[in-house]
Scaffold this motif. Structure first.
Motif, PDB file in Angstrom:
ATOM      1  N   MET A  10      -3.241 -16.879   1.155  1.00 29.17           N
ATOM      2  CA  MET A  10      -3.871 -17.482   2.325  1.00 29.17           C
ATOM      3  C   MET A  10      -4.696 -16.467   3.132  1.00 29.17           C
ATOM      4  O   MET A  10      -5.517 -16.862   3.948  1.00 29.17           O
ATOM      5  N   ASP A  11      -4.509 -15.169   2.865  1.00 32.49           N
ATOM      6  CA  ASP A  11      -5.282 -14.163   3.601  1.00 32.49           C
ATOM      7  C   ASP A  11      -6.660 -13.920   2.979  1.00 32.49           C
ATOM      8  O   ASP A  11      -7.436 -13.106   3.463  1.00 32.49           O
ATOM      9  N   GLY A  12      -6.955 -14.615   1.881  1.00 31.26           N
ATOM     10  CA  GLY A  12      -8.268 -14.505   1.254  1.00 31.26           C
ATOM     11  C   GLY A  12      -8.415 -13.357   0.277  1.00 31.26           C
ATOM     12  O   GLY A  12      -9.449 -13.240  -0.385  1.00 31.26           O
ATOM     13  N   LEU A  13      -7.428 -12.494   0.168  1.00 34.71           N
ATOM     14  CA  LEU A  13      -7.494 -11.374  -0.770  1.00 34.71           C
ATOM     15  C   LEU A  13      -7.057 -11.826  -2.157  1.00 34.71           C
ATOM     16  O   LEU A  13      -6.385 -12.840  -2.309  1.00 34.71           O
ATOM     17  N   ASP A  14      -7.435 -11.036  -3.153  1.00 28.72           N
ATOM     18  CA  ASP A  14      -7.100 -11.371  -4.538  1.00 28.72           C
ATOM     19  C   ASP A  14      -6.011 -10.421  -5.030  1.00 28.72           C
ATOM     20  O   ASP A  14      -6.214  -9.213  -5.086  1.00 28.72           O
TER      21      ASP A  14
END
Length: 136
Positions: free
Chosen positions: A59-63
């Motif tokens: 959910m933090d947008g990192l991969d």
């Protein structure tokens, strides 16, 4: 009250239920082992080596490469791969239970049908009898 409790515990239904719960726990462990160690490697092989357990959305947008890495980072994670594994597990459990019940039903003696009750007179017969009685 103690006597009633003893009678309740000693009935066959409670004992049967206790045995069923214990057997369900043991069967659940066997099926989980089958799914984790036999079925999921086949599914992973036929899906190109994808491990469903690691499929997730951070959910933090990192991969993140693995679900463990995403959780270790402390962000909120939607682990939809674990949900897919749960659905596959449910399907396999349902299949195994179906096969067990089907095999059990084959071992049971067929229930003999009760002989049909003799049929009474038909409506026409009753009407003819009433007609004859009215003629007298």
């Amino acid at each position: 009250m103690l006597k009633e409790f003893k009678d309740f515990i000693m009935t066959g239904n409670v004992i049967d239920f206790a045995v069923a719960v214990i057997m369900a726990g043991a069967l659940g462990a066997v099926i989980k082992g089958f799914v984790d160690n036999i079925a999921m490697p086949f599914v992973g092989y036929f899906t190109g080596g994808v491990s469903f357990e690691d499929l997730h959305v951070a959910m933090d947008g990192l991969d993140y490469t693995t679900l463990a890495a995403a959780k270790e980072a402390g962000g909120a994670v939607i682990a939809y791969g674990a949900w897919i594994n749960t659905i596959i597990n449910l399907i396999i459990v349902g299949l195994v239970m179906f096969m067990i019940v089907k095999a059990y039903n084959k071992t049971k003696k067929p229930v003999e049908e009760a002989p049909a009750a003799p049929a009474g007179p038909s409506q026409e017969d009753l009407l003819a009898e009433i007609r004859d009685l009215l003629k007298k």
